[in-house]
Scaffold this motif. Structure first.
Motif, PDB file in Angstrom:
ATOM      1  N   VAL A  73      -1.825   9.978 -16.550  1.00  0.00           N
ATOM      2  CA  VAL A  73      -0.698   9.750 -15.643  1.00  0.00           C
ATOM      3  C   VAL A  73       0.478  10.647 -16.017  1.00  0.00           C
ATOM      4  N   ALA A  74       0.695  10.858 -17.313  1.00  0.00           N
ATOM      5  CA  ALA A  74       1.773  11.759 -17.737  1.00  0.00           C
ATOM      6  C   ALA A  74       1.528  13.175 -17.222  1.00  0.00           C
ATOM      7  N   GLN A  75       0.267  13.609 -17.272  1.00  0.00           N
ATOM      8  CA  GLN A  75      -0.064  14.944 -16.744  1.00  0.00           C
ATOM      9  C   GLN A  75       0.166  14.993 -15.237  1.00  0.00           C
ATOM     10  N   ALA A 112      -5.716  11.624 -11.212  1.00  0.00           N
ATOM     11  CA  ALA A 112      -5.149  10.641 -12.151  1.00  0.00           C
ATOM     12  C   ALA A 112      -5.666   9.238 -11.858  1.00  0.00           C
ATOM     13  N   VAL A 113      -5.755   8.887 -10.579  1.00  0.00           N
ATOM     14  CA  VAL A 113      -6.269   7.571 -10.199  1.00  0.00           C
ATOM     15  C   VAL A 113      -7.699   7.387 -10.695  1.00  0.00           C
ATOM     16  N   LEU A 114      -8.519   8.417 -10.523  1.00  0.00           N
ATOM     17  CA  LEU A 114      -9.913   8.332 -10.974  1.00  0.00           C
ATOM     18  C   LEU A 114      -9.997   8.240 -12.494  1.00  0.00           C
ATOM     19  N   ARG A 115      -9.131   8.972 -13.189  1.00  0.00           N
ATOM     20  CA  ARG A 115      -9.148   8.925 -14.646  1.00  0.00           C
ATOM     21  C   ARG A 115      -8.703   7.555 -15.165  1.00  0.00           C
ATOM     22  N   VAL A 116      -7.691   6.974 -14.522  1.00  0.00           N
ATOM     23  CA  VAL A 116      -7.254   5.644 -14.928  1.00  0.00           C
ATOM     24  C   VAL A 116      -8.374   4.629 -14.706  1.00  0.00           C
ATOM     25  N   ALA A 117      -8.963   4.635 -13.504  1.00  0.00           N
ATOM     26  CA  ALA A 117     -10.044   3.698 -13.217  1.00  0.00           C
ATOM     27  C   ALA A 117     -11.225   3.914 -14.154  1.00  0.00           C
ATOM     28  N   GLU A 164       0.839  -1.200   0.000  1.00  0.00           N
ATOM     29  CA  GLU A 164       0.000   0.000   0.000  1.00  0.00           C
ATOM     30  C   GLU A 164       0.870   1.245   0.000  1.00  0.00           C
ATOM     31  N   ALA A 165       1.888   1.238   0.845  1.00  0.00           N
ATOM     32  CA  ALA A 165       2.715   2.432   0.998  1.00  0.00           C
ATOM     33  C   ALA A 165       3.468   2.776  -0.277  1.00  0.00           C
ATOM     34  N   THR A 166       3.835   1.775  -1.067  1.00  0.00           N
ATOM     35  CA  THR A 166       4.573   2.064  -2.288  1.00  0.00           C
ATOM     36  C   THR A 166       3.653   2.368  -3.458  1.00  0.00           C
ATOM     37  N   GLY A 167       2.363   2.241  -3.274  1.00  0.00           N
ATOM     38  CA  GLY A 167       1.427   2.629  -4.321  1.00  0.00           C
ATOM     39  C   GLY A 167       1.030   1.516  -5.266  1.00  0.00           C
ATOM     40  N   PHE A 168       1.581   0.295  -5.097  1.00  0.00           N
ATOM     41  CA  PHE A 168       1.258  -0.762  -6.053  1.00  0.00           C
ATOM     42  C   PHE A 168      -0.197  -1.215  -5.945  1.00  0.00           C
ATOM     43  N   GLN A 169      -0.730  -1.258  -4.723  1.00  0.00           N
ATOM     44  CA  GLN A 169      -2.138  -1.641  -4.593  1.00  0.00           C
ATOM     45  C   GLN A 169      -3.040  -0.550  -5.138  1.00  0.00           C
ATOM     46  N   VAL A 170      -2.616   0.715  -5.003  1.00  0.00           N
ATOM     47  CA  VAL A 170      -3.380   1.813  -5.606  1.00  0.00           C
ATOM     48  C   VAL A 170      -3.446   1.608  -7.116  1.00  0.00           C
ATOM     49  N   THR A 201      -0.358   8.111   5.733  1.00  0.00           N
ATOM     50  CA  THR A 201       0.805   7.537   6.412  1.00  0.00           C
ATOM     51  C   THR A 201       2.113   8.146   5.923  1.00  0.00           C
ATOM     52  N   GLY A 202       2.004   9.243   5.155  1.00  0.00           N
ATOM     53  CA  GLY A 202       3.196   9.986   4.783  1.00  0.00           C
ATOM     54  C   GLY A 202       3.806   9.652   3.440  1.00  0.00           C
ATOM     55  N   VAL A 203       3.094   8.912   2.597  1.00  0.00           N
ATOM     56  CA  VAL A 203       3.639   8.562   1.290  1.00  0.00           C
ATOM     57  C   VAL A 203       3.615   9.771   0.363  1.00  0.00           C
ATOM     58  N   ASP A 204       4.702   9.991  -0.346  1.00  0.00           N
ATOM     59  CA  ASP A 204       4.792  11.086  -1.306  1.00  0.00           C
ATOM     60  C   ASP A 204       4.017  10.715  -2.567  1.00  0.00           C
ATOM     61  N   PRO A 205       3.362  11.685  -3.236  1.00  0.00           N
ATOM     62  CA  PRO A 205       2.613  11.372  -4.465  1.00  0.00           C
ATOM     63  C   PRO A 205       3.476  10.838  -5.600  1.00  0.00           C
ATOM     64  N   VAL A 206       4.759  11.213  -5.644  1.00  0.00           N
ATOM     65  CA  VAL A 206       5.600  10.844  -6.782  1.00  0.00           C
ATOM     66  C   VAL A 206       5.691   9.323  -6.978  1.00  0.00           C
ATOM     67  N   PRO A 207       6.010   8.511  -5.942  1.00  0.00           N
ATOM     68  CA  PRO A 207       6.077   7.065  -6.174  1.00  0.00           C
ATOM     69  C   PRO A 207       4.735   6.437  -6.519  1.00  0.00           C
ATOM     70  N   VAL A 208       3.626   7.046  -6.072  1.00  0.00           N
ATOM     71  CA  VAL A 208       2.307   6.522  -6.442  1.00  0.00           C
ATOM     72  C   VAL A 208       2.088   6.686  -7.939  1.00  0.00           C
ATOM     73  N   VAL A 209       2.425   7.874  -8.460  1.00  0.00           N
ATOM     74  CA  VAL A 209       2.306   8.106  -9.896  1.00  0.00           C
ATOM     75  C   VAL A 209       3.244   7.169 -10.655  1.00  0.00           C
ATOM     76  N   ALA A 210       4.428   6.945 -10.115  1.00  0.00           N
ATOM     77  CA  ALA A 210       5.376   6.036 -10.757  1.00  0.00           C
ATOM     78  C   ALA A 210       4.812   4.618 -10.823  1.00  0.00           C
ATOM     79  N   ALA A 211       4.124   4.177  -9.767  1.00  0.00           N
ATOM     80  CA  ALA A 211       3.511   2.841  -9.771  1.00  0.00           C
ATOM     81  C   ALA A 211       2.416   2.755 -10.824  1.00  0.00           C
ATOM     82  N   LEU A 212       1.606   3.798 -10.933  1.00  0.00           N
ATOM     83  CA  LEU A 212       0.580   3.841 -11.980  1.00  0.00           C
ATOM     84  C   LEU A 212       1.211   3.753 -13.365  1.00  0.00           C
ATOM     85  N   ALA A 213       2.246   4.542 -13.573  1.00  0.00           N
ATOM     86  CA  ALA A 213       2.915   4.566 -14.878  1.00  0.00           C
ATOM     87  C   ALA A 213       3.506   3.198 -15.208  1.00  0.00           C
TER      88      ALA A 213
END
Length: 343
Positions: free
Chosen positions: A312-314, A333-338, A220-226, A248-260
């Protein structure tokens, strides 16, 4: 003197093979000159320490000296490799050859041509062109090369996990290996530590549920489940996981990276789908990655995938400075992907 001769034999027996492609760290062995080459620090450290440990098995009192190539001064190598009063054997480790001074390069090249009796010299080179002539000289002299290249693909990470567990006498289900790679990510030290924890705290075949119990929060923390929830077309779960991660303090950048990363996998598999299993294998992915992407692609159209990749690029640009509210950017971005998944 008996302790010196065995130290050289493994290297002579495998010199030809080592000079062409290199051996893994698990086969590193003492020799007059050993080259440990590659940017994967964990593997390089293991290779160096394995050579030292094997030398100590033959002579527990062997002297070990470590030199920093970046601060090397003329003549240091000659001093530390010179015979001692009692003719004791030695191991000399030169760290960071790629950062070495010109003096080091000259001294090492001269040494390779006439290595000292009773000395095992380990040259650790982290990659790059600096010192290429020296590396060529070591290979030309028949010195063994230990390859410590970065582990980049998920297939290689999965193989690393399986090897770590196997050397500890343990096995894991393929889905458990996949879950561990997803949870811990690409850092080999963390993967090794996670394997060690599972070995120490569990028994028997390691299953996916065990990995989830120990490392599910990391996923969850690394964004893969997102990313998984978004790609599955489940916006409610994706946003809930995202908000939990942010809390829990996760930065948005790695979440976007997981999506990408998930979308890139879909795009790559989609591009070769229909060309046969051989084309999918050529992608360098683990079989489970390909299988998961093929299953996911049943609900994706090319247009939907293009829309998601664009979103996701945006978001990537926005979370890296183009937006005043990166949290809003990644949630959108998460909503747009879903929303791009075919219903």
């Amino acid at each position: 003197m008996a302790a010196r001769t065995p130290a050289r034999r493994p290297a002579r027996g495998g010199a030809g093979r080592a000079a062409t492609s290199g051996v893994p760290w698990t086969q590193a062995a003492p020799a007059p000159v050993v080259l440990v080459q590659g940017a994967e620090d964990l593997l390089a450290e293991r290779a160096v320490e394995r050579v030292v440990a094997l030398a100590r098995e033959q002579d527990p009192q062997i002297e070990v000296t470590r030199l920093d190539a970046g601060t090397y001064a003329t003549g240091e190598l000659r001093v530390v490799t010179s015979p001692s009063l009692f003719a004791d054997d030695k191991v000399v480790v030169v760290e960071g050859v790629e950062r070495g001074t010109d003096d080091l390069m000259r001294d090492l090249e001269a040494y390779v041509g006439a290595p000292a009796e009773g000395v095992v010299l380990v040259a650790r080179h982290g990659g790059g062109q600096r010192g290429k002539r020296l590396l060529d000289a070591i290979r030309a002299a028949g010195g063994p090369v230990v390859a410590c290249d970065p582990v980049r693909t998920d297939a290689d990470k999965a193989a690393f996990v399986a090897d770590e567990l196997g050397r500890a006498g343990r096995r894991a289900h393929a889905r458990a290996v996949r879950a561990l790679v997803d949870a811990v990510g690409s850092d080999l030290r963390e993967l090794a530590a996670a394997c060690a924890q599972l070995v120490a705290d569990t028994t028997g075949l390691i299953g996916e549920e065990t990995v989830e119990r120990y490392h599910g929060g990391r996923v969850e923390a690394t964004g893969f489940q997102v990313a998984d929830a978004a790609v599955a077309g489940d916006p409610g779960r994706a946003v809930a996981l995202l908000r939990h991660a942010m809390a829990t303090g996760v930065d948005p950048v790695p979440v976007v990276a997981a999506l990408a990363a998930r979308l890139r996998t879909l795009a790559r598999v989609g591009a070769v789908r229909g060309r046969g299993a051989g084309a999918a294998r050529d992608l360098g992915m683990a079989p489970w990655q390909v299988d998961r992407a093929v299953a996911d692609l049943r609900r994706w159209t090319p247009e939907g995938l293009a829309t998601a990749i664009s979103a996701v690029a945006q978001a990537d640009a926005e979370v890296k400075g183009e937006s005043r509210d990166p949290r809003f950017a990644v949630e959108r971005a998460v909503l747009r992907v879903a929303g791009a998944v075919e219903r």
